[in-house]
Enzyme design. Structure first.
Site, PDB file in Angstrom:
ATOM      1  N   PHE B 114      37.782  56.261  44.668  1.00  0.00           N
ATOM      2  CA  PHE B 114      37.741  55.266  43.604  1.00  0.00           C
ATOM      3  C   PHE B 114      38.839  55.564  42.596  1.00  0.00           C
ATOM      4  CE2 PHE B 114      34.717  52.050  41.758  1.00  0.00           C
ATOM      5  CZ  PHE B 114      34.477  51.407  42.944  1.00  0.00           C
ATOM      6  N   GLN B 227      37.432  46.431  28.719  1.00  0.00           N
ATOM      7  CA  GLN B 227      38.087  46.650  30.009  1.00  0.00           C
ATOM      8  C   GLN B 227      38.365  45.332  30.739  1.00  0.00           C
ATOM      9  OE1 GLN B 227      36.103  48.791  33.536  1.00  0.00           O
ATOM     10  NE2 GLN B 227      37.781  50.139  32.938  1.00  0.00           N
ATOM     11  N   HIS B 229      39.281  44.178  34.303  1.00  0.00           N
ATOM     12  CA  HIS B 229      39.234  44.696  35.673  1.00  0.00           C
ATOM     13  C   HIS B 229      40.411  44.122  36.453  1.00  0.00           C
ATOM     14  CE1 HIS B 229      37.830  45.496  39.752  1.00  0.00           C
ATOM     15  NE2 HIS B 229      36.867  46.257  39.257  1.00  0.00           N
ATOM     16  N   LEU B 239      33.919  38.963  40.023  1.00  0.00           N
ATOM     17  CA  LEU B 239      34.471  40.280  40.365  1.00  0.00           C
ATOM     18  C   LEU B 239      34.680  40.471  41.864  1.00  0.00           C
ATOM     19  CD1 LEU B 239      35.091  43.254  39.446  1.00  0.00           C
ATOM     20  CD2 LEU B 239      32.679  43.732  39.883  1.00  0.00           C
ATOM     21  N   GLU B 242      36.386  47.145  43.112  1.00  0.00           N
ATOM     22  CA  GLU B 242      37.380  48.199  43.289  1.00  0.00           C
ATOM     23  C   GLU B 242      37.196  48.901  44.633  1.00  0.00           C
ATOM     24  OE1 GLU B 242      38.282  50.407  39.741  1.00  0.00           O
ATOM     25  OE2 GLU B 242      38.212  52.301  40.826  1.00  0.00           O
ATOM     26  N   ARG B 273      41.926  51.725  35.779  1.00  0.00           N
ATOM     27  CA  ARG B 273      41.897  50.260  35.714  1.00  0.00           C
ATOM     28  C   ARG B 273      42.841  49.689  34.674  1.00  0.00           C
ATOM     29  NH1 ARG B 273      35.360  49.202  36.469  1.00  0.00           N
ATOM     30  NH2 ARG B 273      35.382  49.545  38.718  1.00  0.00           N
ATOM     31  N   HIS B 337      35.797  42.534  31.893  1.00  0.00           N
ATOM     32  CA  HIS B 337      34.799  43.093  32.785  1.00  0.00           C
ATOM     33  C   HIS B 337      33.768  43.983  32.113  1.00  0.00           C
ATOM     34  CE1 HIS B 337      33.075  44.684  36.432  1.00  0.00           C
ATOM     35  NE2 HIS B 337      33.481  45.907  36.189  1.00  0.00           N
ATOM     36  N   ARG B 372      37.093  53.034  31.023  1.00  0.00           N
ATOM     37  CA  ARG B 372      36.072  53.602  31.897  1.00  0.00           C
ATOM     38  C   ARG B 372      36.574  53.695  33.324  1.00  0.00           C
ATOM     39  NH1 ARG B 372      32.641  51.426  35.419  1.00  0.00           N
ATOM     40  NH2 ARG B 372      32.818  49.283  34.695  1.00  0.00           N
TER      41      ARG B 372
END
Lengths: 328, 559
Positions: B114, B227, B229, B239, B242, B273, B337, B372
């Site tokens: 990730f 954030q 995304h 969405l 990821e 991100r 996001h 984050r």
């Protein structure tokens, strides 16, 4: 894209609370979902329209309703694919559960059934310090069931629940299977016999009529009916065959194996048990009615030509190491 | 009288975890949520949950460093240590509760890579990890016997002698208003995504808890850190996980080039991100996109992998964008996001208001700082939900219920709501104000920001707030009056929007999710500190809070 939403409405606060139809004509983007169109109505035209919705991406399970007669998620239904004559989309609340307002139904019935299956993992063995060791295949198989988002589409369109509200229904039975098939649930071998015993009782796994409706309407591919059939296999494998449902399956299979076709006269006593006089007396009026209408099955049940081929098939399946399937 | 030692507001992962923990401590715990718990937005977390497991050769300190670096060194290191040290147990607890995590060849929990992390430590269930966790947490909630108020909307806090002692709530199904007495209140109401338009967030994500706490005097922190995304659908903003890039998907410009080479040569598509979103926006602004998007290409991953591990986003692509990622790249762009900021808490969820706690996205511990990492949000909800529940339960043992005139409180709230219902039609609509707010925020408080734009939004918000005081609702009824609920939510969102814009304008540097074209560099000398907002007589009042640095010295961030 111009379309008309024909919405089944109900307002319990009104002086005359009767359901009625209302048409809303809206213009939406070409790739809009039915939910987008409903939201447009609610936001721009008529704020009194009530519906549940949240994620817009088929994961929260809020917006199940009937679109053109079948339950689905409004956020999954493309408006352009849902257009009927004159660009009308017919939108109704989900079935089986009673309507609170407009497209909002009372989910108590749904959740009561889920609660009835004790919907949480019940391991009887010792808990490991780290994770349980399990095959990826077993987890992927379970994830196909836990993918259920509890939207109620299957309950809405279940043809058994429509006439028998005591039936546990597709969602709860699929939820139950999620535990009976979990290697972590039940005894150290992963057998959940207590659950299977409970699910074998009346209104449980044997009450599904296999109409496929839940498989068709499930927006997440959970295929509840297939899980119910797997529950039956599990119950039979665990020796839980002393009930109408299990005996019916066994009788069906034995009769077809014997003569190549179903002996409708014998399947009833075989299902109920030959010694079960009260139950047999109970069905006598129906038998007599059938007789008076000339519908009684023939007393002599001849073997079909080529029945030995059927017997061979049965033999081959059984030699293949497979249990006779609970569904036939 | 409805009364509880611990009343949790919000029934997503953090809320249910808090309620279960409080109940396990013997508290009379209850949970109240405007939707049924399984409808909560934790559902939408797709990719996974991070944990450094020792028996995989991983180390919580590595996880902590990745998180701190991801936060652009604005995260509080003491809190991040707590989170990363607790992660392993939190993960195993969820597995024991029944989550069907994907496994490796040995039957142990499997991982995927990730963003922003040097090691694959993201545990997952396909690409619907949040849904899997949420439903299992609900199973445990049922087992725990916590009282549930489902589809109850909290309209306000009850305060006596400067102490929060309960909430007023609307039972949506009947339209009845209730007062619930509580020794402690834990806010777990999630983010505020709908303040922006578009957003990946569900329609219920309206910042209720942040606004309720703020209006009662709680401090909010890091509110400028929003954030965006990197992979969201154009139009509706839904969405695309990821997990796609975690499994190896590429980001391509209109020429088919992997432009991340120029921005993050080592981590490429798996940089943090904020870095990826800025790269995409830069390329789009330079005309290298297609219709305001760049492309996410999964084709080389193969159909089998996509079906096993990315089935949900494939379904979304087909349903909502008409693109099957097995055969075609999918157009995506940065989209709002997640809220790094929120109600300022310590590591036990305590706010500056006695008896008031917060956990999950509505809280700011701060473990995410300026940005984050993917798959740290699920971890945050579970670790800090549990800690808040534990602490509130033990705190409740030492306090008595406060007395207040229940009938008067209920009557006052009924009158306030009736006042909204009674407003005459004036041509304005709740949805129109919300859209005005959302578009202004998305125009000026997005990936790139500058002073003029942010001042424009602050000005826009003033006008929208004025309109809000007279905006009518169509539905005057009692049963399932969602029209009224939307109006109340809009009020919460406008309060949140204000604190975001004011905080962002205050921070005169670029850090994490805040990239200012007028202050393009990170300025540790002046701005290595949290911006805190509290409600003043004339809007948000600013103060500062130091960043906790335990052992990782801030450095330049490269991926």
């Amino acid at each position: 894209m111009d379309l008309t939403l024909r919405v089944r409405r109900f307002d319990p606060d009104s002086d005359n609370p009767e359901p009625y139809w209302q048409d809303f004509s809206v213009t939406v983007e070409d790739n809009a979902t039915v939910l987008d169109a409903l939201i447009k109505v609610r936001e721009d035209v008529d704020g009194t329209l009530s519906l549940r919705c949240s994620c817009r991406s088929s994961i929260c399970g809020s917006c199940a309703m009937r679109i053109n007669g079948h339950a689905t998620l409004a956020c999954k239904a493309q408006a352009r694919d849902s257009l009927g004559d004159d660009n009308v989309i017919v939108v109704e609340p989900a079935g089986v559960m009673h309507v609170l307002k407009d497209l909002v139904v009372d989910f108590d019935l749904f959740w009561d059934k889920i609660m009835a299956v004790e919907p949480y993992l019940q391991p009887q063995g010792p808990e490991p310090e780290g994770e349980y060791i399990a095959s990826n295949e077993s987890m992927l198989h379970l994830s196909g069931v836990t993918a259920c988002i509890m939207c109620g589409a299957c309950v809405s369109d279940c043809t058994v629940l429509e006439v028998d509200p005591t039936f546990m229904g597709p969602a709860a039975l699929a939820k139950a299977y999620r535990f009976t098939a979990d290697p972590r649930d039940g005894d150290e071998e992963g057998h959940s016999e207590d659950r299977l015993r409970m699910l074998s009782e009346a209104s449980g796994m044997w009450d599904c009529t296999r109409c496929f409706e839940c498989v068709q309407v499930c927006p997440k591919g959970v295929a509840p009916m297939d899980r119910i059939m797997s529950l039956r296999d599990q119950a039979l494998a665990a020796g839980m065959d002393k009930n109408y449902g299990a005996r019916h399956v066994q009788a069906f299979s034995d009769l077809v194996e014997h003569s190549g076709w179903l002996d409708e006269l014998r399947i009833v006593p075989m299902t109920m048990g030959l010694g079960n006089v009260p139950a047999l007396l109970n069905v006598m009026p129906e038998a007599l009615r059938a007789l008076s209408h000339g519908k009684l099955p023939p007393l002599v049940h001849p073997e079909l030509p080529g029945a030995e081929n059927i017997r061979n098939l049965f033999e081959k399946v059984e030699q293949g190491g497979k249990e006779p399937e609970g569904h036939h | 009288m409805l009364e509880h030692d611990v009343l949790v507001v919000g029934a997503g992962l953090a809320g249910m975890r808090a309620a279960i923990a409080a109940r396990a401590q013997g508290a009379n715990a209850a949970i109240i949520s405007k939707v049924h718990p399984v409808r909560s937005h934790s559902n939408a977390a797709q990719g996974g949950i991070n944990a450094a497991l020792l028996d995989r050769g991983d180390d919580w300190e590595d996880h902590a460093y990745d998180t701190i670096k991801g936060s652009d060194f604005l995260g509080d290191q003491d809190a991040i240590e707590v989170m990363c040290q607790s992660a392993g147990q939190a993960l195993i607890d969820m597995e024991h509760f029944g989550v069907t995590f994907n496994r490796d060849d040995e039957g142990k929990l499997g991982t995927r890579a990730f963003g922003g992390q040097r090691r694959a430590r993201t545990f997952f269930v396909g690409d619907f990890t949040g849904q899997a966790l949420l439903h299992v947490m609900f199973e445990q909630l049922i087992k725990s016997g916590v009282r549930r108020y489902e589809e109850w909307f909290v309209t306000g806090l009850i305060e006596e002698d400067d102490r929060v002692c309960g909430v007023t709530a609307l039972e949506i199904r009947t339209g009845q208003v209730f007062a619930i007495r509580a020794k402690t209140v834990i806010f777990c109401t999630g983010g505020l995504g709908r303040v922006f338009e578009p957003s990946t967030n569900a329609l219920i994500v309206t910042g209720d808890g942040m606004a309720l706490a703020y209006n009662a005097g709680a401090q909010l922190m890091d509110m400028e850190m929003v954030q965006y995304h990197p992979t969201t659908l154009a139009g509706n903003g839904v969405l695309i996980s990821e997990a796609a890039r975690g499994e190896g998907a590429y980001l391509l410009d209109k020429n088919g080039d992997r432009f991340m080479e120029r921005y993050a040569p080592n981590m490429m598509e798996l940089a943090s991100r904020d870095v990826v979103s800025r790269a995409e926006q830069t390329e789009i602004n330079a005309g290298n996109g297609i219709d305001g998007c760049v492309l996410l290409d999964c084709r080389h991953l193969g159909e089998a992998l996509i079906k096993e591990k990315l089935s949900q986003i494939r379904e979304i692509g087909i349903d909502l964008a008409g693109v099957d990622m097995v055969t075609d790249p999918i157009p995506i762009r940065p989209g709002m996001h997640y809220m790094m900021g929120g109600i300022k808490t310590d590591v036990d969820g305590q706010t500056n208001l006695p008896g008031v706690y917060a956990a999950g996205e509505c809280a700011c511990v701060s473990v995410h700082g300026g940005n984050r990492l993917g798959a740290n949000s699920l971890l945050d909800t579970i670790v800090f939900g549990q800690r808040a529940g534990d602490h509130a339960a033990s705190a409740a043992r030492d306090v008595e219920y406060m007395e207040f005139d229940v009938d008067a409180v209920v009557r006052r709230e009924e009158q306030r709501l009736q006042g909204i219902l009674d407003r005459p039609q004036n041509g304005d609509r709740v949805a129109s104000i919300r859209l005005g707010m959302g578009e202004s925020m998305n125009r000026n408080l997005a990936v790139y920001r500058n002073e003029a734009g942010m001042r424009e939004t602050i000005h826009d918000l003033q006008g929208l707030k004025e309109r809000y005081t007279t905006v009518p609702v169509d539905n005057k009824g009692q049963v399932f009056n969602t029209d009224l609920v939307f109006a109340l939510e809009l009020g919460f969102m406008l309060d949140c929007a204000d604190t975001i814009a004011v905080s962002a304008l205050e921070r005169m540097d670029s850090r994490g999710a805040q990239a200012r074209t007028d202050y393009p560099d990170r300025d540790d000398e002046n701005w290595m500190k949290h911006i805190v907002t509290a409600k003043g007589d004339e809007g948000p009042e600013i103060s500062y809070s130091p960043v906790s640095i335990t052992r990782w010295t801030p450095e330049e961030r490269k991926y």
